[in-house]
Design an enzyme around this catalytic site. Structure first.
Site, short mmCIF file in Angstrom:
data_model
loop_
_atom_site.label_atom_id
_atom_site.label_comp_id
_atom_site.label_asym_id
_atom_site.label_seq_id
_atom_site.Cartn_x
_atom_site.Cartn_y
_atom_site.Cartn_z
N ARG A 161 32.50 48.85 32.58
CA ARG A 161 31.73 48.43 31.40
C ARG A 161 31.01 47.12 31.73
O ARG A 161 31.56 46.29 32.45
CB ARG A 161 32.66 48.13 30.22
CG ARG A 161 33.34 49.36 29.65
CD ARG A 161 32.51 49.97 28.50
NE ARG A 161 33.05 51.24 28.08
CZ ARG A 161 32.77 52.43 28.65
NH1 ARG A 161 31.94 52.50 29.66
NH2 ARG A 161 33.31 53.55 28.20
N LYS B 86 23.16 56.80 28.41
CA LYS B 86 23.58 57.88 29.31
C LYS B 86 22.79 59.16 29.02
O LYS B 86 22.70 59.61 27.88
CB LYS B 86 25.08 58.12 29.09
CG LYS B 86 25.68 59.17 30.01
CD LYS B 86 27.18 58.97 30.10
CE LYS B 86 27.89 60.13 30.76
NZ LYS B 86 29.31 59.84 31.02
N ARG C 238 34.98 62.94 31.99
CA ARG C 238 35.91 62.18 32.84
C ARG C 238 36.99 61.55 31.98
O ARG C 238 36.80 61.32 30.81
CB ARG C 238 35.15 61.08 33.61
CG ARG C 238 34.31 61.62 34.74
CD ARG C 238 33.61 60.49 35.49
NE ARG C 238 34.56 59.61 36.15
CZ ARG C 238 34.68 58.30 35.91
NH1 ARG C 238 33.89 57.71 35.04
NH2 ARG C 238 35.56 57.58 36.56
C1 BTN Z 1 31.46 62.54 32.11
O1 BTN Z 1 30.48 61.81 32.19
O2 BTN Z 1 32.46 62.22 31.45
C2 BTN Z 1 31.45 63.86 32.84
C3 BTN Z 1 30.85 64.96 32.00
C4 BTN Z 1 30.78 66.29 32.71
C5 BTN Z 1 30.37 67.40 31.77
C6 BTN Z 1 30.11 68.67 32.51
S1 BTN Z 1 29.31 69.89 31.49
C7 BTN Z 1 29.55 71.08 32.72
C8 BTN Z 1 30.93 70.86 33.29
N1 BTN Z 1 31.92 71.55 32.51
C9 BTN Z 1 32.74 70.70 31.88
O3 BTN Z 1 33.67 71.03 31.13
N2 BTN Z 1 32.42 69.44 32.20
C10 BTN Z 1 31.30 69.39 33.11
#
Ligand code: BTN
Length: 328
Positions: free
Chosen positions: A323, A189, A124
């Protein structure tokens, strides 16, 4: 005459023979694959250089993976998942990007792409998602939404619920949800969600639900700038990523069906029961602007409810970050 070189597929075949973490002689590996010992050696060097894997080489015993793996098995995933077609790719920039490309080239939802490794995993707010080979789950599901997407927040919160439930079914205790869609275990996390949209969100559109779960990633993994944990750290053993992918699929199918038929409000209480930061003092940020408040929960469409200077305010939007405050 024996083949000297191994192709891309044989590289995975070689890895399948070695994934148990036991010693295998170069001769036995070569015989199994119908290639020379020199070809096996060369391929192991490529696996180290290109996939970041480490092998122990011991004279007289052969080779073994430093850390055993459970590779994804497309055939058993396809048999075990009745909800949508599932494809395993070995290495891709991002499974979300791959699903978006496939949608663009005319493939239709639903579909799942999962990968052994991402070279540009997306998190994100433009962040990178650390995605080493063979260790975690990188899973992207595309679904078609026909009537327009009323509230993206609600959808991603529901995905968090499905993910937490799948982790609980794998034996991970004490999962909790952090708004909008992280899954935490005791504050660290374990999984994240990135939802992206193809098409017009006000009309028929495809939604790509990208899920990353830290599964067997070792504690010394680099590049993660927040407290994190993994399924294997929680369970104390090597975890079968195929089993997790199947449980995730079953829970996504179940929760998304309820969400699409009855809306987020029908799952609000369940989300609240799993809420990590209920009542805590937090700082909500969007770029360099922020609001401090106390978390009251989420509303019926998934927006965050904060008490700010004694007054309730509600917040939604994909670029927000939350946060805990030090005095929380
Ligand atoms: C976050 O918490 O920032 C979101 C992470 C999301 C990661 C997943 S892995 C599968 C899919 N492909 C990506 O490039 N991102 C999501």
């Amino acid at each position: 005459m024996r083949t000297l070189l191994l192709g891309e597929n044989s590289m995975l075949q070689l890895l399948r023979l070695l994934q148990d973490g036991q010693f295998h002689s170069g001769e036995a590996l070569g015989a199994e694959l119908g290639v020379s010992r020199a070809a096996v050696w060369k391929q192991l060097q490529s696996l180290e250089a290109e996939r970041g894997l480490r092998f122990h080489k011991v004279r007289g015993r052969g080779y073994r993976l430093e850390m055993p793996l459970v590779l994804l098995d497309e055939a058993s995933l396809a048999t075990g998942c009745q909800h949508w077609p599932i494809t395993v790719v070995e290495v891709v920039d991002s499974t979300n990007a791959e699903v978006l490309r496939r949608l663009q080239s005319g493939q239709s939802a639903p579909m799942v792409i999962t990968a052994e490794q991402q070279t540009a995993g997306r998190g994100r707010r433009g962040r990178q998602w650390v995605s080493p080979f063979g260790q975690n789950l990188y899973y992207s599901l595309a679904i078609r939404i026909e009537g327009g997407l009323r509230q993206l927040e609600g959808l991603s919160l529901v995905v968090g619920l499905a993910l937490a439930k799948a982790l609980q079914q794998m034996g991970v205790q004490q999962t909790a949800l952090k708004w909008p869609n992280d899954v935490l275990v005791e504050g660290a996390k374990i999984a994240g969600i990135l939802v992206e949209i193809a098409g017009d969100p006000a009309d028929a559109c495809d939604v790509v639900i990208g899920i990353g779960v830290n599964v067997n990633m070792p504690a010394e993994a680099v590049g993660i700038d927040q407290a994190w944990t993994s399924v294997s750290a929680q369970l104390g053993c090597l975890v079968d990523r195929n089993a997790l992918a199947l449980k995730l699929g079953d829970n996504l199918a179940h929760y998304l069906e309820q969400y699409l038929q009855q809306g987020f409000s029908s799952l609000l209480d369940e989300w609240q029961d799993n809420h990590a930061w209920q009542g805590r003092s937090v700082r909500l940020s969007a770029g360099d602007r922020h609001v401090d408040g106390r978390v009251l929960g989420v509303n019926a469409s998934g927006a965050l409810r904060l008490e700010v200077d004694g007054v309730e305010q509600q917040f939604s939007g994909g670029e927000l970050s939350l946060r805990l405050r030090d005095d929380s």
